[in-house]
Design a protein around this motif. Structure first.
Motif, short mmCIF file in Angstrom:
data_model
loop_
_atom_site.label_atom_id
_atom_site.label_comp_id
_atom_site.label_asym_id
_atom_site.label_seq_id
_atom_site.Cartn_x
_atom_site.Cartn_y
_atom_site.Cartn_z
N SER A 43 0.85 -1.19 0.00
CA SER A 43 0.00 0.00 0.00
C SER A 43 0.88 1.24 0.00
O SER A 43 2.08 1.18 0.27
CB SER A 43 -0.91 0.01 1.23
OG SER A 43 -0.14 0.08 2.42
N TYR A 44 0.26 2.37 -0.32
CA TYR A 44 0.91 3.68 -0.23
C TYR A 44 0.12 4.54 0.75
O TYR A 44 -1.07 4.34 0.96
CB TYR A 44 0.92 4.39 -1.58
CG TYR A 44 1.90 3.87 -2.59
CD1 TYR A 44 3.27 3.98 -2.38
CD2 TYR A 44 1.46 3.30 -3.78
CE1 TYR A 44 4.18 3.51 -3.33
CE2 TYR A 44 2.36 2.84 -4.73
CZ TYR A 44 3.71 2.95 -4.49
OH TYR A 44 4.61 2.49 -5.43
N THR A 71 -4.59 6.00 3.28
CA THR A 71 -3.90 4.82 2.80
C THR A 71 -4.54 4.35 1.50
O THR A 71 -5.77 4.24 1.41
CB THR A 71 -3.95 3.69 3.84
OG1 THR A 71 -3.30 4.12 5.03
CG2 THR A 71 -3.25 2.44 3.32
N GLN A 83 -4.81 1.30 -1.05
CA GLN A 83 -4.58 -0.12 -1.26
C GLN A 83 -5.72 -0.66 -2.11
O GLN A 83 -6.75 -0.01 -2.26
CB GLN A 83 -4.48 -0.86 0.07
CG GLN A 83 -5.67 -0.70 0.97
CD GLN A 83 -5.44 -1.30 2.35
OE1 GLN A 83 -4.38 -1.86 2.62
NE2 GLN A 83 -6.42 -1.19 3.22
N SER A 100 5.75 4.54 1.54
CA SER A 100 5.48 3.15 1.87
C SER A 100 6.70 2.58 2.57
O SER A 100 7.83 3.03 2.33
CB SER A 100 5.17 2.34 0.60
OG SER A 100 4.87 0.99 0.94
N VAL A 158 5.70 -3.16 -2.64
CA VAL A 158 4.51 -2.79 -3.40
C VAL A 158 4.61 -3.41 -4.79
O VAL A 158 5.65 -3.32 -5.45
CB VAL A 158 4.37 -1.26 -3.53
CG1 VAL A 158 3.25 -0.89 -4.49
CG2 VAL A 158 4.12 -0.63 -2.16
#
Length: 259
Positions: free
Chosen positions: A51-52, A58, A60, A76, A80
């Motif tokens: 995720s970022y 967030t 995702q 992150s 990823v």
């Protein structure tokens, strides 16, 4: 980092600039940020791992990033993996549940902004993502005037007055503005400013020792001071401070993903 771009299938080329994929272990690289500069191109991301974080939220699963008039930083601390589509100017219009203007500078979970209700979370390969896009864009038609105008502006790196652009297209400035607003959510002038600035940024990335006065002249800025003001507006950094940021990124061995 593994980052690859792929041409879209023929049927998607009026809408999609490219499909791309990324895999990167941010936790193991020592560099946890992606600096994403201003861009007129929206993107649809399907994160199949990791995720970022962006702006306190967030991202995702499936995320949408609209055209950007200002930079965004993603962070992150994990691995990823994602596949994504990068759209032409106005290319994502028929996927949106909101007005294109409301998508500018938007970073959101895709279900919040996409009109199609067909699940996208399972489209974790480029082939599956292309199939989903074809399902929902296959019968759409992009605005031909916006398509042609965006191509001209890109070919000239943003150095074209809107009045001249409208004249070349056989329309009025006001009509061109309205068509851009309906399709892209930004004006042709905003598109030109972003692309002109990005050209200056790209040349600075290519040669960090370039003379800034010469760079300003080459990219259509009035002078060195005009270029510096624009850098501060876009990045809150001067060109020299931007060079330091580039050095930091390079020394960390990270190549930021850019449109």
């Amino acid at each position: 980092m593994r980052y690859r771009e792929h041409p879209p299938p023929q049927a998607l080329r009026p809408f999609v600039r490219c499909l791309w994929e990324l895999a990167h272990d941010y936790g193991g690289s020592g560099y946890s940020r992606e600096h994403l500069w201003a861009t007129p191109y929206a993107e649809l991301l399907v994160l199949r791992a990791g995720s970022y974080r962006a702006g306190g939220r967030t991202l995702q699963g499936v995320a949408f990033m609209g055209p950007r008039t200002r930079p965004v930083t993603l962070t992150s601390d994990e691995r990823v993996e994602l596949v994504a589509a990068r759209f032409h100017v106005g290319g994502a219009r028929d996927l949106l549940a909101c007005r294109p203007g409301d998508a500018v500078d938007l970073v959101a979970d895709a279900p919040e902004v996409l009109a199609p209700t067909t699940p996208l979370g399972s489209a974790t390969t480029l082939t599956a993502l292309a199939g989903w896009l074809h399902l929902h864009l296959g019968h759409a038609t992009p605005d031909p005037v916006v398509v042609t105008a965006a191509r001209i502006v890109a070919e000239r790196c943003g150095q074209v007055p809107v009045t001249s652009l409208a004249g070349e297209l056989g329309t009025t400035t006001r009509t061109l503005q309205r068509r851009f607003d309906r399709s892209a959510g930004m004006s042709p002038g905003a598109l030109a400013r972003i692309l002109r600035f990005n050209r200056a940024r790209e040349l600075l990335v290519r040669d960090s020792r370039v003379d800034l006065a010469a760079l300003a002249a080459e990219t259509g800025y009035a002078d060195h001071a005009h270029l510096t003001r624009t850098f501060r507006e876009r990045f809150d950094l001067s060109p020299r401070e931007f060079r330091e940021l580039l050095r930091e990124i390079t020394e960390a061995g990270v190549a930021s993903v850019q449109a």
